[in-house]
Design an enzyme around this catalytic site. Structure first.
Site, PDB file in Angstrom:
ATOM      1  CD  GLU A   1      -2.552   1.678   0.219  1.00 18.28           C
ATOM      2  OE1 GLU A   1      -2.392   2.824  -0.240  1.00 18.28           O
ATOM      3  OE2 GLU A   1      -3.350   0.842  -0.267  1.00 18.28           O
TER       4      GLU A   1
ATOM      5  CB  CYS B   1     -13.383   2.901   0.342  1.00 19.14           C
ATOM      6  SG  CYS B   1     -14.988   2.476   1.057  1.00 19.14           S
TER       7      CYS B   1
ATOM      8  N   GLY C   1      -7.550   2.546   1.941  1.00 16.48           N
ATOM      9  CA  GLY C   1      -7.708   3.150   0.633  1.00 16.48           C
ATOM     10  C   GLY C   1      -8.570   4.405   0.622  1.00 16.48           C
TER      11      GLY C   1
ATOM     12  CB  ALA D   1     -16.653  -0.358  -1.097  1.00 13.74           C
TER      13      ALA D   1
ATOM     14  CE  LYS E   1     -22.602   6.356   1.798  1.00 12.96           C
ATOM     15  NZ  LYS E   1     -21.679   7.089   0.909  1.00 12.96           N
TER      16      LYS E   1
ATOM     17  CG  ASP F   1     -13.027   1.577  -8.033  1.00 14.28           C
ATOM     18  OD1 ASP F   1     -13.934   0.812  -7.676  1.00 14.28           O
ATOM     19  OD2 ASP F   1     -12.850   2.696  -7.517  1.00 14.28           O
TER      20      ASP F   1
ATOM     21  CG  HIS G   1     -47.731  -4.194  13.498  1.00  9.51           C
ATOM     22  ND1 HIS G   1     -47.999  -3.341  12.444  1.00  9.51           N
ATOM     23  CD2 HIS G   1     -48.505  -3.784  14.544  1.00  9.51           C
ATOM     24  CE1 HIS G   1     -48.902  -2.452  12.834  1.00  9.51           C
ATOM     25  NE2 HIS G   1     -49.225  -2.708  14.099  1.00  9.51           N
TER      26      HIS G   1
ATOM     27  NE  ARG H   1     -13.598   6.710  -8.493  1.00  9.69           N
ATOM     28  CZ  ARG H   1     -13.202   7.649  -7.632  1.00  9.69           C
ATOM     29  NH1 ARG H   1     -13.949   8.711  -7.413  1.00  9.69           N
ATOM     30  NH2 ARG H   1     -12.049   7.518  -6.999  1.00  9.69           N
TER      31      ARG H   1
END
Length: 482
Positions: free
Chosen positions: A39, A47, A45, A322, A56, A314, A446, A274
């Protein structure tokens, strides 16, 4: 540059530590393989560090802002709606991403996966070089999985070096709430950005070319209605041609129906096209085939055209999600370990964490017509659901389509609270080729949003309990014999 010695052979080298890459590494280690992961930046990454998780955090904050007025109705003391402390929000985002990144680091360590910092390049058959500063080390591998992701490309109209124009990885690092934000596009990120900043008090203009065939027409219609209700201005069938920046802000030229108009704004957002991150990998040295779109060509087990090299996420064709990378990572690892898995993305869910959220799985009504399928449609307005009345979120519906000849469920589309969480159930139904009776037979809690699903299925045959008879007679069943 210092050249290191060739080290011992690895069973598997994974290039890229995003969701797909670290998932592949861990799954391979579970299967007994000796794994190294390369990496060049932070584990997790784009994400985890700049995309999925940060966005989010912001959509969750937006959701809470939207709940303030209802919380006041419930007697909960909350003041100052639309007041957001961006500094505190950024701190919280950093706290969440740091915690999750440390979790990934810990998982890799406990699975005895070697993490190598640097940028990887294929130097020859079953050999890679990893550059980290002045250090360049060589490694031999039996198999390799490429999971280097993609990057957003700026549209041609973006002003150069502007601090007022944002791509997907930049907008959630913003340090001020825009006064007027133009959002270009109708993809899920564009919809989330429009929804978030409107909640934070920004004036939002959404520019779209109306190319939204990936969403069911009824979902698009309802989403646009709700955006209009919230005073999010939508410019349909339009395209941005030019942006001029001054000290006062941005002047955006939009072409609509052959005519141009100017919109004054303070900021602009675009998700951008992208591009797969493959340029520095040296894939041409090994003859790895690419598709016409510039993605790595793979089969159902993520194998490339070159022996012992796999590609996921990707880098491969399809939506840059993801969820796709994670599934493909597991499949590639299992294939390398000698198992016989496959990655079938037929029922990949479309999710948007808007207010309200959207979930769409399977065929849209447009697609059933295009494919000349004899079908039925059942739709239930969740405003008639007991739980939506409790939580104050009645602007929503569930739509279910089935094959009129076999009763097999073809597609499920929902806009409303709980749509994201229920989407996994929708996927499961389509994967198992469920029939309508498979949905109507079980018990549903319910009160709950889940009851909306069975009511939509009941509406296929005019049996929705909480839909008035006249409305059911008008819209209970649509049979198309094409």
């Amino acid at each position: 540059m210092v050249v290191g010695e060739i080290t011992e052979e690895r069973d598997l080298v994974v290039i890229g530590g995003g969701p797909g890459g670290y998932t592949a590494a861990i799954r391979a280690a579970q299967l007994g393989l000796n794994v190294s992961l390369v990496e060049q930046a932070d584990l997790g990454g784009i994400c985890l560090n700049e995309g999925c998780i940060p966005s989010k955090v912001w959509t969750y904050a937006s959701k809470k802002v939207n709940e303030i007025s209802h919380m006041q109705n419930l007697g909960v003391g909350v003041d100052s709606p639309n007041t957001v402390d961006l500094n505190q929000l950024q701190q919280y985002k950093s706290q969440v991403t740091t915690q999750l990144r440390k979790g990934v680091e810990s998982l890799l360590k406990t699975n005895q996966i070697e993490v190598i910092q640097g940028t990887a390049t294929f130097t020859g058959d079953q050999r890679i070089g990893v550059e980290n500063g002045h250090q360049f080390d060589h490694y031999i591998y039996k198999n390799a999985i490429i999971a280097t992701g993609s990057q957003a490309m700026k549209p041609n109209y973006f002003p150069i070096n502007s601090e007022k124009a944002f791509l997907a990885e930049e907008v959630f690092q913003i340090e001020e709430i825009p006064e007027h934000l133009i959002v270009d596009g109708f993809d899920y990120l564009a919809l989330e950005v429009a929804s978030v900043f409107h909640s934070f008090g920004t004036k939002v203009t959404l520019v779209t070319n109306d190319d939204q065939s990936f969403l069911d027409a009824d979902l698009i219609k309802e989403l646009k209605r709700l955006f209009k209700k919230k005073k999010i201005h939508i410019v349909n069938q339009a395209a941005i041609k030019l942006i001029e920046e001054s000290e006062q802000g941005l002047t955006v030229t939009v072409s609509k129906s052959g005519e141009e108009q100017q919109i004054e704004a303070t900021h602009i957002y675009s998700s951008g096209e992208r591009k797969p991150n493959i340029d520095s990998l040296g894939l041409n040295r090994l003859g790895v085939n690419l598709t016409d779109s510039g993605h790595v060509a793979v089969n159902h087990q993520m194998k490339t055209s070159t022996l012992n090299i796999y590609a996921i996420g990707d880098l491969t064709e399809g939506e840059p999600l993801a969820v796709k990378a994670i599934k493909q990572g597991k499949v590639a690892a299992e294939a390398i370990a000698g198992e016989n898995p496959e990655a079938d993305l037929t029922f990949l869910p479309f999710i948007a964490h808007t207010n309200p959220p959207i979930a769409s799985v399977g065929l849209t009504e447009q697609e059933t017509q295009t494919n000349e399928i004899n079908y039925k449609v059942g739709q239930f307005n969740l405003g008639a659901n007991g739980f939506t009345s409790i939580i104050g979120k009645r602007d929503s519906f569930v739509k279910v389509m089935s094959d009129a000849d076999t009763d097999i469920i073809l597609g499920v589309h929902m806009i409303g609270e709980g749509a994201v969480e229920m989407s996994s159930h929708f996927v499961q139904l389509l994967e198992m080729a469920a029939k309508t009776e498979d949905l109507t037979f079980p018990h549903y809690a319910h009160p709950s949003m889940n009851e909306g699903l069975v009511e939509a299925v009941d509406a296929l045959v005019g049996q929705s309990i909480h839909t008035p008879p006249k409305k059911q007679k008008q819209s209970k069943v649509f049979e198309k014999s094409v």
